[in-house]
Design a protein around this motif. Structure first.
Motif, PDB file in Angstrom:
ATOM      1  N   ALA A 126      18.968 -15.192   2.447  1.00  0.00           N
ATOM      2  CA  ALA A 126      19.574 -15.259   3.777  1.00  0.00           C
ATOM      3  C   ALA A 126      20.690 -16.286   3.901  1.00  0.00           C
ATOM      4  O   ALA A 126      21.516 -16.195   4.811  1.00  0.00           O
ATOM      5  CB  ALA A 126      18.502 -15.544   4.824  1.00  0.00           C
ATOM      6  N   ALA A 127      20.724 -17.291   3.012  1.00  0.00           N
ATOM      7  CA  ALA A 127      21.781 -18.311   3.067  1.00  0.00           C
ATOM      8  C   ALA A 127      22.788 -18.138   1.923  1.00  0.00           C
ATOM      9  O   ALA A 127      23.485 -19.077   1.555  1.00  0.00           O
ATOM     10  CB  ALA A 127      21.166 -19.708   3.026  1.00  0.00           C
ATOM     11  N   ASP A 128      22.874 -16.936   1.393  1.00  0.00           N
ATOM     12  CA  ASP A 128      23.768 -16.649   0.268  1.00  0.00           C
ATOM     13  C   ASP A 128      25.229 -16.829   0.683  1.00  0.00           C
ATOM     14  O   ASP A 128      25.663 -16.294   1.701  1.00  0.00           O
ATOM     15  CB  ASP A 128      23.539 -15.209  -0.199  1.00  0.00           C
ATOM     16  CG  ASP A 128      23.999 -14.955  -1.614  1.00  0.00           C
ATOM     17  OD1 ASP A 128      24.950 -15.620  -2.060  1.00  0.00           O
ATOM     18  OD2 ASP A 128      23.424 -14.077  -2.271  1.00  0.00           O
ATOM     19  N   GLN A 129      25.987 -17.581  -0.114  1.00  0.00           N
ATOM     20  CA  GLN A 129      27.411 -17.771   0.135  1.00  0.00           C
ATOM     21  C   GLN A 129      28.270 -17.076  -0.932  1.00  0.00           C
ATOM     22  O   GLN A 129      29.496 -17.119  -0.864  1.00  0.00           O
ATOM     23  CB  GLN A 129      27.756 -19.265   0.164  1.00  0.00           C
ATOM     24  CG  GLN A 129      27.067 -20.032   1.265  1.00  0.00           C
ATOM     25  CD  GLN A 129      27.471 -19.555   2.655  1.00  0.00           C
ATOM     26  OE1 GLN A 129      28.629 -19.256   2.911  1.00  0.00           O
ATOM     27  NE2 GLN A 129      26.500 -19.477   3.562  1.00  0.00           N
ATOM     28  N   ALA A 130      27.610 -16.441  -1.905  1.00  0.00           N
ATOM     29  CA  ALA A 130      28.344 -15.717  -2.946  1.00  0.00           C
ATOM     30  C   ALA A 130      28.485 -14.243  -2.583  1.00  0.00           C
ATOM     31  O   ALA A 130      29.551 -13.641  -2.760  1.00  0.00           O
ATOM     32  CB  ALA A 130      27.639 -15.869  -4.287  1.00  0.00           C
TER      33      ALA A 130
END
Length: 238
Positions: free
Chosen positions: A187-191
Protein backbone atom coordinates in the motif's frame (compact mmCIF):
# COMPACT_ATOMS: atom_id res chain seq x y z
CA UNK A 1 6.78 -37.05 -8.18
CA UNK A 2 5.97 -34.67 -5.33
CA UNK A 3 2.38 -33.50 -4.90
CA UNK A 4 3.31 -30.37 -2.94
CA UNK A 5 3.91 -27.60 -5.48
CA UNK A 6 7.34 -26.04 -5.62
CA UNK A 7 7.29 -22.27 -5.10
CA UNK A 8 9.43 -20.73 -7.84
CA UNK A 9 10.27 -17.14 -6.89
CA UNK A 10 10.95 -14.65 -9.70
CA UNK A 11 12.54 -11.36 -8.65
CA UNK A 12 11.88 -8.11 -10.46
CA UNK A 13 13.96 -5.23 -11.74
CA UNK A 14 16.66 -3.54 -9.65
CA UNK A 15 16.95 -6.63 -7.42
CA UNK A 16 18.30 -10.16 -7.51
CA UNK A 17 17.30 -13.57 -6.18
CA UNK A 18 18.86 -12.71 -2.82
CA UNK A 19 15.92 -10.38 -2.19
CA UNK A 20 13.85 -13.52 -1.53
CA UNK A 21 16.16 -14.77 1.27
CA UNK A 22 13.74 -14.13 4.11
CA UNK A 23 10.82 -15.60 2.19
CA UNK A 24 12.86 -18.68 1.25
CA UNK A 25 13.70 -19.28 4.91
CA UNK A 26 10.05 -18.99 5.93
CA UNK A 27 8.88 -21.39 3.22
CA UNK A 28 11.58 -23.93 4.01
CA UNK A 29 10.59 -23.83 7.69
CA UNK A 30 7.07 -24.78 6.57
CA UNK A 31 8.30 -27.68 4.46
CA UNK A 32 7.49 -26.04 1.12
CA UNK A 33 9.90 -26.80 -1.75
CA UNK A 34 11.30 -23.54 -3.10
CA UNK A 35 13.68 -22.29 -5.77
CA UNK A 36 14.68 -18.69 -6.58
CA UNK A 37 16.46 -18.59 -9.96
CA UNK A 38 17.97 -15.46 -11.50
CA UNK A 39 15.72 -13.38 -13.74
CA UNK A 40 17.85 -12.22 -16.72
CA UNK A 41 16.03 -8.83 -16.99
CA UNK A 42 16.80 -8.61 -20.71
CA UNK A 43 13.24 -8.37 -22.06
CA UNK A 44 9.83 -9.83 -21.29
CA UNK A 45 9.75 -12.58 -23.93
CA UNK A 46 13.32 -13.68 -23.23
CA UNK A 47 12.89 -13.58 -19.44
CA UNK A 48 9.61 -15.50 -19.59
CA UNK A 49 11.17 -18.13 -21.86
CA UNK A 50 13.99 -18.61 -19.35
CA UNK A 51 11.64 -18.91 -16.37
CA UNK A 52 9.38 -21.28 -18.34
CA UNK A 53 12.40 -23.46 -19.10
CA UNK A 54 13.40 -23.65 -15.44
CA UNK A 55 9.79 -24.38 -14.49
CA UNK A 56 9.40 -27.20 -17.01
CA UNK A 57 12.46 -28.96 -15.58
CA UNK A 58 10.96 -29.15 -12.08
CA UNK A 59 9.49 -32.54 -11.18
CA UNK A 60 5.91 -31.90 -10.16
CA UNK A 61 3.55 -28.91 -9.91
CA UNK A 62 4.84 -25.35 -9.57
CA UNK A 63 3.41 -22.15 -8.10
CA UNK A 64 5.07 -19.19 -9.81
CA UNK A 65 5.66 -16.13 -7.64
CA UNK A 66 6.59 -12.81 -9.25
CA UNK A 67 7.70 -9.59 -7.58
CA UNK A 68 7.30 -6.29 -9.46
CA UNK A 69 8.34 -6.80 -13.11
CA UNK A 70 8.51 -10.49 -12.22
CA UNK A 71 4.71 -10.41 -12.22
CA UNK A 72 4.74 -9.75 -15.96
CA UNK A 73 7.25 -12.57 -16.41
CA UNK A 74 5.10 -15.15 -14.59
CA UNK A 75 2.00 -13.99 -16.47
CA UNK A 76 3.69 -15.22 -19.66
CA UNK A 77 5.72 -18.13 -18.26
CA UNK A 78 2.69 -19.33 -16.31
CA UNK A 79 1.28 -21.02 -19.39
CA UNK A 80 3.84 -23.80 -18.78
CA UNK A 81 1.96 -27.06 -18.27
CA UNK A 82 3.04 -27.84 -14.69
CA UNK A 83 2.19 -24.37 -13.33
CA UNK A 84 -0.82 -24.67 -11.04
CA UNK A 85 -0.98 -21.17 -9.56
CA UNK A 86 0.38 -17.64 -9.72
CA UNK A 87 1.28 -15.28 -6.87
CA UNK A 88 1.88 -11.58 -7.54
CA UNK A 89 3.90 -9.61 -4.97
CA UNK A 90 3.73 -5.80 -5.43
CA UNK A 91 3.60 -6.70 -9.10
CA UNK A 92 2.44 -5.86 -12.57
CA UNK A 93 -0.35 -8.16 -13.80
CA UNK A 94 -0.59 -7.44 -17.54
CA UNK A 95 -3.25 -8.56 -19.99
CA UNK A 96 -2.23 -10.42 -23.15
CA UNK A 97 -1.00 -7.85 -25.69
CA UNK A 98 -0.51 -5.17 -23.02
CA UNK A 99 2.86 -3.61 -22.17
CA UNK A 100 3.94 -2.44 -18.75
CA UNK A 101 3.95 1.13 -20.05
CA UNK A 102 0.34 0.80 -21.16
CA UNK A 103 -0.72 -0.80 -17.88
CA UNK A 104 0.86 1.79 -15.61
CA UNK A 105 -0.18 4.57 -18.00
CA UNK A 106 -3.77 4.04 -16.88
CA UNK A 107 -2.88 5.67 -13.55
CA UNK A 108 -0.73 8.54 -12.21
CA UNK A 109 2.92 7.62 -12.60
CA UNK A 110 4.96 6.69 -9.55
CA UNK A 111 8.10 8.51 -8.42
CA UNK A 112 10.19 5.79 -10.06
CA UNK A 113 9.64 7.03 -13.60
CA UNK A 114 11.54 10.29 -13.09
CA UNK A 115 14.34 8.71 -11.05
CA UNK A 116 15.73 6.18 -13.52
CA UNK A 117 19.34 6.27 -14.66
CA UNK A 118 20.14 5.03 -18.17
CA UNK A 119 23.10 2.82 -19.01
CA UNK A 120 24.03 0.93 -22.17
CA UNK A 121 25.10 -2.66 -22.77
CA UNK A 122 26.35 -4.49 -25.88
CA UNK A 123 24.09 -6.77 -27.93
CA UNK A 124 25.18 -9.20 -30.61
CA UNK A 125 25.14 -7.77 -34.10
CA UNK A 126 23.65 -4.42 -33.22
CA UNK A 127 24.06 -1.08 -31.52
CA UNK A 128 24.24 -0.85 -27.75
CA UNK A 129 20.93 -1.33 -25.97
CA UNK A 130 19.62 0.74 -23.06
CA UNK A 131 19.10 -0.53 -19.53
CA UNK A 132 17.96 1.33 -16.42
CA UNK A 133 18.54 1.41 -12.68
CA UNK A 134 17.14 3.65 -9.95
CA UNK A 135 19.28 6.66 -9.06
CA UNK A 136 21.17 5.59 -5.93
CA UNK A 137 20.15 8.62 -3.86
CA UNK A 138 16.47 8.06 -4.69
CA UNK A 139 16.52 4.29 -4.16
CA UNK A 140 15.71 4.16 -0.42
CA UNK A 141 12.53 6.25 -0.59
CA UNK A 142 11.26 4.73 -3.82
CA UNK A 143 12.13 1.08 -3.42
CA UNK A 144 12.67 0.24 0.25
CA UNK A 145 11.44 2.91 2.63
CA UNK A 146 10.60 0.35 5.34
CA UNK A 147 13.93 -1.50 5.18
CA UNK A 148 16.82 -0.65 7.59
CA UNK A 149 19.21 1.94 6.15
CA UNK A 150 22.32 -0.29 5.98
CA UNK A 151 20.39 -2.93 4.05
CA UNK A 152 18.87 -0.33 1.75
CA UNK A 153 22.32 1.07 0.95
CA UNK A 154 23.56 -2.37 -0.02
CA UNK A 155 20.47 -2.97 -2.16
CA UNK A 156 20.95 0.36 -3.94
CA UNK A 157 24.56 -0.45 -4.78
CA UNK A 158 23.83 -3.96 -6.04
CA UNK A 159 20.90 -3.24 -8.37
CA UNK A 160 20.33 -5.52 -11.37
CA UNK A 161 19.52 -3.28 -14.37
CA UNK A 162 16.40 -3.86 -16.47
CA UNK A 163 16.45 -3.60 -20.26
CA UNK A 164 14.46 -0.45 -21.11
CA UNK A 165 12.63 -2.34 -23.86
CA UNK A 166 10.84 -4.32 -21.15
CA UNK A 167 8.48 -1.37 -20.58
CA UNK A 168 7.20 -1.38 -24.18
CA UNK A 169 7.22 -5.11 -25.00
CA UNK A 170 3.67 -6.54 -24.97
CA UNK A 171 2.90 -9.63 -22.95
CA UNK A 172 2.35 -12.61 -25.24
CA UNK A 173 0.06 -14.39 -22.76
CA UNK A 174 -1.93 -13.89 -19.57
CA UNK A 175 -1.73 -17.15 -17.65
CA UNK A 176 -4.03 -15.78 -14.94
CA UNK A 177 -6.93 -16.35 -17.31
CA UNK A 178 -6.59 -20.11 -16.84
CA UNK A 179 -4.63 -20.49 -13.57
CA UNK A 180 -5.75 -19.40 -10.06
CA UNK A 181 -3.94 -16.37 -8.71
CA UNK A 182 -3.13 -14.55 -5.49
CA UNK A 183 -1.83 -10.99 -5.10
CA UNK A 184 -0.22 -8.86 -2.43
CA UNK A 185 -0.60 -5.10 -2.76
CA UNK A 186 2.09 -2.98 -1.06
CA UNK A 187 0.00 0.00 0.00
CA UNK A 188 2.95 2.40 0.45
CA UNK A 189 4.71 1.39 -2.78
CA UNK A 190 6.53 4.29 -4.47
CA UNK A 191 7.96 2.23 -7.35
CA UNK A 192 4.65 0.94 -8.74
CA UNK A 193 1.50 2.91 -8.03
CA UNK A 194 -0.52 0.64 -5.70
CA UNK A 195 -3.53 1.37 -7.90
CA UNK A 196 -1.72 -0.43 -10.72
CA UNK A 197 -1.25 -3.44 -8.46
CA UNK A 198 -4.89 -3.39 -7.32
CA UNK A 199 -6.24 -2.98 -10.85
CA UNK A 200 -4.24 -5.88 -12.25
CA UNK A 201 -5.04 -8.15 -9.31
CA UNK A 202 -8.78 -7.45 -9.48
CA UNK A 203 -8.83 -7.89 -13.26
CA UNK A 204 -7.18 -11.29 -12.81
CA UNK A 205 -9.73 -12.32 -10.18
CA UNK A 206 -6.90 -12.87 -7.70
CA UNK A 207 -7.27 -13.45 -3.99
CA UNK A 208 -5.90 -10.14 -2.69
CA UNK A 209 -4.04 -9.21 0.48
CA UNK A 210 -3.05 -5.60 1.11
CA UNK A 211 -0.30 -4.58 3.53
CA UNK A 212 -0.52 -1.06 4.90
CA UNK A 213 2.81 0.77 5.10
CA UNK A 214 4.61 -1.79 2.96
CA UNK A 215 7.19 -0.54 0.48
CA UNK A 216 8.05 -2.04 -2.89
CA UNK A 217 10.68 -4.19 -1.15
CA UNK A 218 7.93 -5.96 0.76
CA UNK A 219 9.57 -9.37 0.32
CA UNK A 220 12.50 -8.04 2.33
CA UNK A 221 10.62 -6.00 4.94
CA UNK A 222 7.57 -8.25 5.41
CA UNK A 223 8.89 -11.70 4.57
CA UNK A 224 6.53 -13.53 6.94
CA UNK A 225 3.42 -12.03 5.36
CA UNK A 226 4.70 -12.64 1.84
CA UNK A 227 5.52 -16.25 2.69
CA UNK A 228 2.08 -16.70 4.26
CA UNK A 229 0.35 -15.76 1.00
CA UNK A 230 2.60 -18.09 -0.97
CA UNK A 231 1.84 -20.85 1.53
CA UNK A 232 -1.89 -20.28 1.01
CA UNK A 233 -1.43 -20.63 -2.75
CA UNK A 234 0.65 -23.80 -2.38
CA UNK A 235 -1.92 -25.37 -0.03
CA UNK A 236 -4.83 -24.41 -2.27
CA UNK A 237 -3.19 -26.01 -5.32
CA UNK A 238 -1.85 -29.17 -3.62
Amino acid sequence: MTTTPTALLVHGAFADAGSWAGVVAELQNQGIPVIAPPNPLRGLAADAAYVASVTAQIDGPVVLVGHSYGGAVISVAGTTENVVGLVYIAAYVPEEGESLGELQGRFPLSQLVSKLKEWTYPVDGGEAAVEVTIQAEAFPGIFAADVPAPVTKALALSQRPLAASSFTEPASAAAWKTKPSWALVAAADQAINPEVERFGAKRAGATIVELEGASHAVAVSRAKEVAALIRDAVRATS
